[in-house]
Write an enzyme that holds these catalytic residues in place. Sequence first.
Site, short mmCIF file in Angstrom:
data_model
loop_
_atom_site.label_atom_id
_atom_site.label_comp_id
_atom_site.label_asym_id
_atom_site.label_seq_id
_atom_site.Cartn_x
_atom_site.Cartn_y
_atom_site.Cartn_z
N ASP A 25 0.84 -1.20 0.00
CA ASP A 25 0.00 0.00 0.00
C ASP A 25 0.87 1.25 0.00
O ASP A 25 1.95 1.27 0.59
CB ASP A 25 -0.93 -0.02 1.23
N GLY A 26 0.35 2.26 -0.68
CA GLY A 26 1.04 3.56 -0.67
C GLY A 26 1.72 3.89 -1.99
O GLY A 26 2.38 4.93 -2.10
N ARG A 29 0.32 7.29 -3.41
CA ARG A 29 0.79 8.47 -2.66
C ARG A 29 2.27 8.72 -2.89
O ARG A 29 2.72 9.86 -2.98
CB ARG A 29 0.48 8.30 -1.17
N HIS A 42 3.24 2.24 -8.97
CA HIS A 42 3.10 0.78 -9.05
C HIS A 42 4.38 0.14 -9.61
O HIS A 42 4.79 -0.93 -9.16
CB HIS A 42 1.89 0.39 -9.90
N ASN A 73 -10.11 -4.16 -6.51
CA ASN A 73 -9.28 -3.21 -7.26
C ASN A 73 -9.72 -3.00 -8.70
O ASN A 73 -9.28 -2.05 -9.36
CB ASN A 73 -7.79 -3.65 -7.24
N SER A 199 -8.32 -5.07 5.09
CA SER A 199 -8.85 -4.93 3.73
C SER A 199 -9.08 -6.26 3.01
O SER A 199 -8.67 -6.43 1.86
CB SER A 199 -7.94 -4.04 2.88
C1 FPP Z 1 -1.64 -0.26 -3.43
O1 FPP Z 1 -1.21 1.07 -3.50
C2 FPP Z 1 -1.10 -1.02 -4.54
C3 FPP Z 1 -1.83 -1.71 -5.47
C4 FPP Z 1 -3.30 -1.77 -5.49
C5 FPP Z 1 -1.16 -2.42 -6.58
C6 FPP Z 1 0.10 -3.19 -6.22
C7 FPP Z 1 0.65 -3.71 -7.47
C8 FPP Z 1 1.94 -3.71 -7.82
C9 FPP Z 1 3.04 -3.22 -6.95
C10 FPP Z 1 2.28 -4.18 -9.19
C11 FPP Z 1 2.97 -5.44 -9.37
C12 FPP Z 1 3.17 -6.33 -8.20
C13 FPP Z 1 4.02 -7.37 -8.15
C14 FPP Z 1 3.96 -8.23 -6.96
C15 FPP Z 1 4.99 -7.68 -9.20
P1 FPP Z 1 -2.31 2.20 -3.73
O2 FPP Z 1 -2.44 2.42 -5.20
O3 FPP Z 1 -3.57 1.83 -3.03
O4 FPP Z 1 -1.62 3.42 -3.06
P2 FPP Z 1 -2.34 4.70 -2.38
O5 FPP Z 1 -3.10 4.18 -1.18
O6 FPP Z 1 -1.19 5.56 -2.01
O7 FPP Z 1 -3.22 5.30 -3.43
#
Ligand code: FPP
Length: 245
Positions: A25-26, A29, A42, A73, A199
């Site tokens: 997560d994060g 941001r 990402h 998602n 979550s």
């Molecule tokens: C959460 O951050 C992240 C996700 C929903 C996507 C995670 C996916 C990857 C890192 C891509 C590939 C993964 C692997 C394992 C190769 P957020 O978007 O919710 O962040 P925020 O809360 O700051 O908006």
Amino acid sequence: MALFKNDAAGEGAKNLPRHIAIILDGNGRWAKKRGLPRTAGHAAGAETFRRIATYCKNLGIDYLTVYAFSTENWKRPREEVEAIMGLLGKYLREAVETMERDHIRLKILGDPSILPESLRGLIAETADISAHYEGFQANVCLNYGGRDEIVRAARRFAEDYKAGRASELTEESFSSYMFSAGIPDPDLIIRPGGEMRLSNFLMWESAYSELIFTDVLWPDFTGEDIDAAIAEYQRRDRRFGGIKK
Ligand code: FPP
């Protein structure tokens, strides 16, 4: 830097969690803070996953499970979903080439049926390669929901029961219907990014997991953050409902 690396006989190696799970997560941001599109967050998050998986393997952790894409998602903008699927494809292609050499088993937890065809092919390839050896296992939760996992397990058990393939339902036999069948429950769940909730992550498996929340945004997460989480885990008193000996 590592507290426990090459320290098999030392203090740190005692009571090492066998299975660490992380809610990624994060990313968004992290990107926003830098004036970058969310997709750049990402991409950085995927790199961090690679780094942290290697780090955990070198520490002697047996299983690392990450929450990469939930059943919820899909509600995100199409471009963002496509970018995440693209990253997963890129990562899985690289994994197919390197996992045998690096002795990393990779398992995808979740329902692959609505994922893009190319991803499904790569998932099958990584599963085939993983079946050939033992060793560190990374689990990537993809189109995964904890409640969805439980409902699917219940449906599959009911089908087996009806067909006479299953009789008694116990916690142990039910676990064998989960995506996580055969994987020990996570000892430690870490959530970076500042939120304090699960979550819908590993709802069944997290019953006795130690939970650690940190404000560090996932792309900034380092081996030192893993060390700190493990040190905190080792200070906890796990009683599993019993009393202190
Ligand atoms: C959460 O951050 C992240 C996700 C929903 C996507 C995670 C996916 C990857 C890192 C891509 C590939 C993964 C692997 C394992 C190769 P957020 O978007 O919710 O962040 P925020 O809360 O700051 O908006």
